[in-house]
Write a protein that holds these residues in place. Structure first.
Motif, short mmCIF file in Angstrom:
data_model
loop_
_atom_site.label_atom_id
_atom_site.label_comp_id
_atom_site.label_asym_id
_atom_site.label_seq_id
_atom_site.Cartn_x
_atom_site.Cartn_y
_atom_site.Cartn_z
N ASN A 103 -42.71 66.23 33.56
CA ASN A 103 -41.71 65.90 32.56
C ASN A 103 -40.43 66.76 32.68
O ASN A 103 -40.05 67.45 31.75
N LYS B 44 -48.55 60.27 31.99
CA LYS B 44 -49.23 60.62 30.74
C LYS B 44 -48.74 59.75 29.57
O LYS B 44 -47.53 59.54 29.42
N GLY B 45 -49.68 59.24 28.82
CA GLY B 45 -49.31 58.47 27.62
C GLY B 45 -49.10 56.99 27.87
O GLY B 45 -49.01 56.21 26.93
N LEU B 46 -49.04 56.57 29.13
CA LEU B 46 -48.79 55.15 29.41
C LEU B 46 -50.11 54.39 29.55
O LEU B 46 -51.16 54.99 29.83
N TYR B 47 -50.02 53.07 29.41
CA TYR B 47 -51.19 52.22 29.61
C TYR B 47 -51.74 52.43 31.02
O TYR B 47 -50.98 52.40 32.00
N ALA C 107 -52.99 55.23 32.22
CA ALA C 107 -52.71 56.58 32.75
C ALA C 107 -53.97 57.29 33.24
O ALA C 107 -53.92 57.99 34.25
#
Ligand SMILES: Cc1cc2nc3c(=O)[nH]c(=O)nc-3n(C[C@H](O)[C@H](O)[C@H](O)COP(=O)(O)O)c2cc1C
Length: 330
Positions: A233, A293-296, A298
């Motif tokens: 990130n 991270k955090g995505l469908y 992942a």
């Protein structure tokens, strides 16, 4: 845009990348600088390793222009070794030399180094004086809140380090005993800010523009430093930098995240050399696994990252994941 000065080094008052051994290596620092981190610090470097000519340790000392302004961080318990190590560091032309007085890892504290120095203010001050005597650049110290619940001494300790010659103090608001658990105490950062005149760098639990602004506001610190929230990130630096530059910001799309992940892998490959692709890809796996991270999907993506052996594998995985995202949005 505001700036702060550590000694004669001018730094944009946005957000710095925290030192992180085995994570924030050269590729990572270059990437974060490109995305707006205003200052970087090397992984911790053993003073004894440097003095005994450890080749691997010396490799950690190289400073490239893409990482500046950058500090080399050294650790040790002996003023003479630390002085010698600082002399060696100076050959690599760092902007700043930072002394680690916060590491909680047993291997380090059992040798009276890192955060163990917070239990021995006199020795810590001797180290600062010794390093300062040979560094033609500013010398900073990175500390914690204290050793444990019974020894919360960051404010007095920081004052003593300033008196010994430290040009700035970075504070992680946890004790050594807490390691990385619990919540970072920002009040201690405020107390350190009030006890010294040199710049104070606040650190611990910043994970967004909002928490960065809150840290500035609540502690009065001169600079904010971010560690774990930068995993996969680097965009956090762009968001913070855009805010202070009054520029528009939009969060990265899945495609951009993927592009940056691939770019990060290429940086790792270029640092280690194409001939070391296997080693580079091993290194790249954990970084790659953090980007989605955090995505469908992942979790599946992360698992597949641990099988990456070549750059082409990463390209294929990227295509597959983007395809999955498209199908999911239909
Ligand atoms: C994997 C990892 C490695 C770290 N290595 C170092 C190090 O080499 N030197 C140091 O001063 N701190 C090190 N730290 C501590 C961080 O610089 C920082 O103080 C801590 O992570 C708290 O900040 P954060 O909440 O933004 O992550 C490390 C932290 C992590 C998670």
């Amino acid at each position: 845009m505001e700036y702060l000065k550590i000694g004669n080094v001018k730094i944009k008052k946005t957000a710095a990348l925290a030192p992180m051994a085995s994570v924030a290596d050269r590729s990572y620092r270059i990437l974060c600088r490109e995305y707006g981190a205003c200052y970087t610090v090397s992984e911790l470097i053993s003073a004894k390793g440097l003095c005994y000519n450890d080749k691997k340790t010396a490799e950690l000392c190289t400073v490239t222009n893409g990482e500046r302004p950058m500090a080399l961080q050294i650790f040790g318990d002996d003023p003479e070794f630390m002085k010698k190590a600082a002399e060696i560091c100076m050959k690599y032309e760092p902007d700043i030399i930072d002394i680690n007085m916060g590491c909680p890892v047993p291997k380090v504290v059992n040798n009276n180094s890192g955060s163990a120095l917070m239990k021995d203010t006199a020795r810590a001050a001797e180290i600062v004086k010794a390093v300062k005597s040979v560094s033609g650049v500013p010398v900073t110290v990175k500390i914690r809140k204290g050793w444990d619940k019974a020894l919360v001494n960051a404010a007095e300790f920081a004052k003593a380090m300033e008196q010994a010659g430290a040009d700035a103090i970075a504070v992680h608001g946890r004790t050594k005993d807490q390691m990385y658990s619990g919540k970072a105490d920002w009040d201690i950062i405020k107390q350190v800010r009030e006890s010294v005149s040199v710049p104070v760098i606040g650190n611990g639990d910043i994970d967004s523009l909002e928490s960065c602004l809150a840290m500035y506001e609540q502690t009065g610190c001169d600079l904010v430093m971010i560690g774990r929230a930068t995993y996969g990130n680097p965009f956090i630096f762009r968001e913070i930098d855009s805010y202070f530059e009054n520029l528009p910001y939009s969060p990265p799309s899945v495609e951009e995240r993927m592009e940056v992940m691939l770019y990060h892998i290429r940086l790792i490959l270029s640092q280690l050399g194409k001939e070391n692709e296997e080693k580079a890809m091993k290194e790249a796996r954990k970084h790659a696994s953090w980007y989605m991270k955090g995505l469908y999907g992942a979790a599946g993506f992360r698992a597949k990252c641990y099988g990456l052996s070549t750059y082409d594998d990463a390209l294929r995985l990227a295509e597959e994941f983007l395809e999955l995202q498209k199908r999911q949005s239909l």
